[in-house]
Design a protein around this motif. Sequence first.
Motif, PDB file in Angstrom:
ATOM      1  N   ALA A  26       1.042  -1.105  -0.083  1.00  0.00           N
ATOM      2  CA  ALA A  26       0.401   0.017  -0.259  1.00  0.00           C
ATOM      3  C   ALA A  26       0.772   1.633   0.026  1.00  0.00           C
ATOM      4  CB  ALA A  26      -1.040  -0.047   0.758  1.00  0.00           C
ATOM      5  N   ALA A  27       2.444   0.961   0.509  1.00  0.00           N
ATOM      6  CA  ALA A  27       3.390   2.392   0.660  1.00  0.00           C
ATOM      7  C   ALA A  27       3.940   2.626  -0.794  1.00  0.00           C
ATOM      8  CB  ALA A  27       3.948   2.197   1.692  1.00  0.00           C
ATOM      9  N   ARG A  28       3.539   1.898  -2.039  1.00  0.00           N
ATOM     10  CA  ARG A  28       4.891   1.715  -3.013  1.00  0.00           C
ATOM     11  C   ARG A  28       4.589   3.440  -3.439  1.00  0.00           C
ATOM     12  NH1 ARG A  28       6.987  -2.126  -5.919  1.00  0.00           N
ATOM     13  NH2 ARG A  28       6.890  -3.400  -5.240  1.00  0.00           N
ATOM     14  N   PRO A  29       3.488   3.438  -3.543  1.00  0.00           N
ATOM     15  CA  PRO A  29       3.338   4.641  -4.026  1.00  0.00           C
ATOM     16  C   PRO A  29       3.974   6.237  -3.955  1.00  0.00           C
ATOM     17  CG  PRO A  29       1.221   3.963  -4.265  1.00  0.00           C
ATOM     18  CD  PRO A  29       1.883   2.532  -3.586  1.00  0.00           C
ATOM     19  N   LEU A  30       3.663   6.121  -2.199  1.00  0.00           N
ATOM     20  CA  LEU A  30       4.100   6.990  -1.104  1.00  0.00           C
ATOM     21  C   LEU A  30       5.858   6.814  -1.991  1.00  0.00           C
ATOM     22  CD1 LEU A  30       1.984   6.925   1.774  1.00  0.00           C
ATOM     23  CD2 LEU A  30       1.985   7.877  -0.599  1.00  0.00           C
ATOM     24  N   LEU A  31       6.184   5.696  -1.705  1.00  0.00           N
ATOM     25  CA  LEU A  31       8.053   5.484  -1.373  1.00  0.00           C
ATOM     26  C   LEU A  31       9.425   5.369  -2.855  1.00  0.00           C
ATOM     27  CD1 LEU A  31       8.046   3.000   1.002  1.00  0.00           C
ATOM     28  CD2 LEU A  31       8.339   5.031   1.464  1.00  0.00           C
ATOM     29  N   PRO A  32       9.666   6.244  -3.304  1.00  0.00           N
ATOM     30  CA  PRO A  32      11.100   5.913  -4.535  1.00  0.00           C
ATOM     31  C   PRO A  32      11.223   4.732  -4.294  1.00  0.00           C
ATOM     32  CG  PRO A  32      11.714   8.015  -2.817  1.00  0.00           C
ATOM     33  CD  PRO A  32      10.886   6.904  -2.403  1.00  0.00           C
ATOM     34  N   ALA A  33      11.241   4.565  -5.391  1.00  0.00           N
ATOM     35  CA  ALA A  33      11.551   2.886  -6.436  1.00  0.00           C
ATOM     36  C   ALA A  33      12.827   2.037  -5.561  1.00  0.00           C
ATOM     37  CB  ALA A  33      11.930   2.122  -8.111  1.00  0.00           C
ATOM     38  N   GLU A  34      14.219   3.097  -5.191  1.00  0.00           N
ATOM     39  CA  GLU A  34      15.122   2.503  -4.672  1.00  0.00           C
ATOM     40  C   GLU A  34      14.692   2.044  -3.585  1.00  0.00           C
ATOM     41  OE1 GLU A  34      14.999   4.898  -7.397  1.00  0.00           O
ATOM     42  OE2 GLU A  34      16.532   3.481  -8.439  1.00  0.00           O
ATOM     43  N   VAL A  35      13.730   2.791  -2.809  1.00  0.00           N
ATOM     44  CA  VAL A  35      14.118   3.016  -1.234  1.00  0.00           C
ATOM     45  C   VAL A  35      12.959   1.841  -0.663  1.00  0.00           C
ATOM     46  CG1 VAL A  35      12.866   4.099   0.890  1.00  0.00           C
ATOM     47  CG2 VAL A  35      14.255   5.690  -0.790  1.00  0.00           C
ATOM     48  N   PHE A  36      12.096   1.856  -1.731  1.00  0.00           N
ATOM     49  CA  PHE A  36      11.126   0.544  -1.715  1.00  0.00           C
ATOM     50  C   PHE A  36      11.334  -0.637  -1.295  1.00  0.00           C
ATOM     51  CE2 PHE A  36       7.587  -2.406  -3.012  1.00  0.00           C
ATOM     52  CZ  PHE A  36       7.133  -2.229  -2.239  1.00  0.00           C
ATOM     53  N   ALA A  37      12.243  -1.552  -2.901  1.00  0.00           N
ATOM     54  CA  ALA A  37      13.407  -2.082  -2.797  1.00  0.00           C
ATOM     55  C   ALA A  37      13.792  -2.556  -2.085  1.00  0.00           C
ATOM     56  CB  ALA A  37      14.593  -1.971  -4.152  1.00  0.00           C
ATOM     57  N   ALA A  38      14.835  -1.466  -1.479  1.00  0.00           N
ATOM     58  CA  ALA A  38      15.631  -1.806  -0.036  1.00  0.00           C
ATOM     59  C   ALA A  38      14.871  -2.553   1.091  1.00  0.00           C
ATOM     60  CB  ALA A  38      16.516  -0.326   0.099  1.00  0.00           C
ATOM     61  N   ILE A  39      13.685  -1.366   1.592  1.00  0.00           N
ATOM     62  CA  ILE A  39      13.081  -1.395   2.853  1.00  0.00           C
ATOM     63  C   ILE A  39      12.047  -3.090   1.947  1.00  0.00           C
ATOM     64  CG2 ILE A  39      11.080  -0.839   3.731  1.00  0.00           C
ATOM     65  CD1 ILE A  39      11.600   1.600   3.397  1.00  0.00           C
ATOM     66  N   GLU A  40      11.809  -3.340   1.032  1.00  0.00           N
ATOM     67  CA  GLU A  40      11.243  -4.494   0.425  1.00  0.00           C
ATOM     68  C   GLU A  40      11.647  -5.426   1.306  1.00  0.00           C
ATOM     69  OE1 GLU A  40       7.903  -6.358  -3.204  1.00  0.00           O
ATOM     70  OE2 GLU A  40       9.596  -4.972  -3.683  1.00  0.00           O
ATOM     71  N   GLY A  41      13.097  -5.546   0.573  1.00  0.00           N
ATOM     72  CA  GLY A  41      14.351  -7.118   0.675  1.00  0.00           C
ATOM     73  C   GLY A  41      14.373  -7.509   2.219  1.00  0.00           C
ATOM     74  N   GLN A  42      13.941  -6.433   2.410  1.00  0.00           N
ATOM     75  CA  GLN A  42      14.566  -6.279   4.269  1.00  0.00           C
ATOM     76  C   GLN A  42      13.702  -7.213   5.354  1.00  0.00           C
ATOM     77  OE1 GLN A  42      17.369  -6.339   6.008  1.00  0.00           O
ATOM     78  NE2 GLN A  42      16.881  -6.385   7.739  1.00  0.00           N
ATOM     79  N   VAL A  43      12.208  -6.520   4.433  1.00  0.00           N
ATOM     80  CA  VAL A  43      11.699  -7.286   4.745  1.00  0.00           C
ATOM     81  C   VAL A  43      10.972  -8.869   4.257  1.00  0.00           C
ATOM     82  CG1 VAL A  43       8.852  -7.401   4.505  1.00  0.00           C
ATOM     83  CG2 VAL A  43       9.842  -5.621   5.064  1.00  0.00           C
TER      84      VAL A  43
END
Length: 316
Positions: free
Chosen positions: A81-98
């Motif tokens: 749900a937060a994907r549209p709010l975050l830059p792609a690189e930031v989302f990728a880094a957080i998603e990988g850790q999650v």
Amino acid sequence: MEDSAAEAPGRKARRPTEMGRAAWKMVLVRVWQGIATDHLSIIAAGVAFFGILAIFPAIAALIAAYGFVADPHHVAETLEAARPLLPAEVFAAIEGQVDALLAAPQAKLGVASLVSFALVLWSARAGVSALMEGMNVVYREVDTRSIVVQYLISLALTLAFIAVEIVALFAVVAVPTVLNFTSIGVVGQTLARVAPLAILGAAIVFIIGALYRYAPRRAPARKRWITVGAVMAAVGWLAVSVALSAYFARFPDFNRTYGSLGAIVGLLFWLYASTFVVLLGAELNAQLELQTEMDTTTGRPRPMGDRGAYVADHVA
């Protein structure tokens, strides 16, 4: 400089909405000047450094805490749900850790991990401690509390923020599900799509407002004197995130320049920009308090000089 002119604009304002155009102009000019005089850029860079050290332990603490009461995989659903709010690189880094944390054996996320949870929580509070120092600078306070008290406050704020995020996670998962099963048809489906972003936005405003009220060493300000900056910071954070998303997408050389560090550098830059707008919101709140001579702190009204907060005890 102190201004003793009784007729100065906004001196009798009991809330920001009572200030006229002239008062707001003075406030905004001082906010602009405060970016340099309060060294907001340097402070934001320092907080971003501690933030990048704290963000992954914070994610681990959030997943561990959520795992005590519900399925931790809901965190991944909310992250979408937060994907549209975050830059792609930031989302990728957080998603990988999650994803890495969710892939860990369930035992590592259970009751037996209390000690590990305490350790990651202690690491996560480093970012909050850095923000507390930034708030003291913006509000012109000198933190005379002992180091133990400062650590306890930062730990309490970290726990409170995690609790707010857990409630937001429940809401993001539950509210759209309920709306999809209501009998209001298209309206319910539309609300189900909008609800996650609205809930996350409300959580962000709440967290920023709590920082403004409890992080600096001062008598807490009334909600009306922190709401303006909190909303401005939340909107500014959204604008910064969208702008960075466009920037990273428009300049593919970014990843070629930084190589495998591209995601981390993008995350660091996003943390810097996010911290800057949070500090800017605090600067706005501080200058609003400095514009009025009325008591802006909680409790019964007290005379200037006895309010326990520099910006409440002085006028600009």
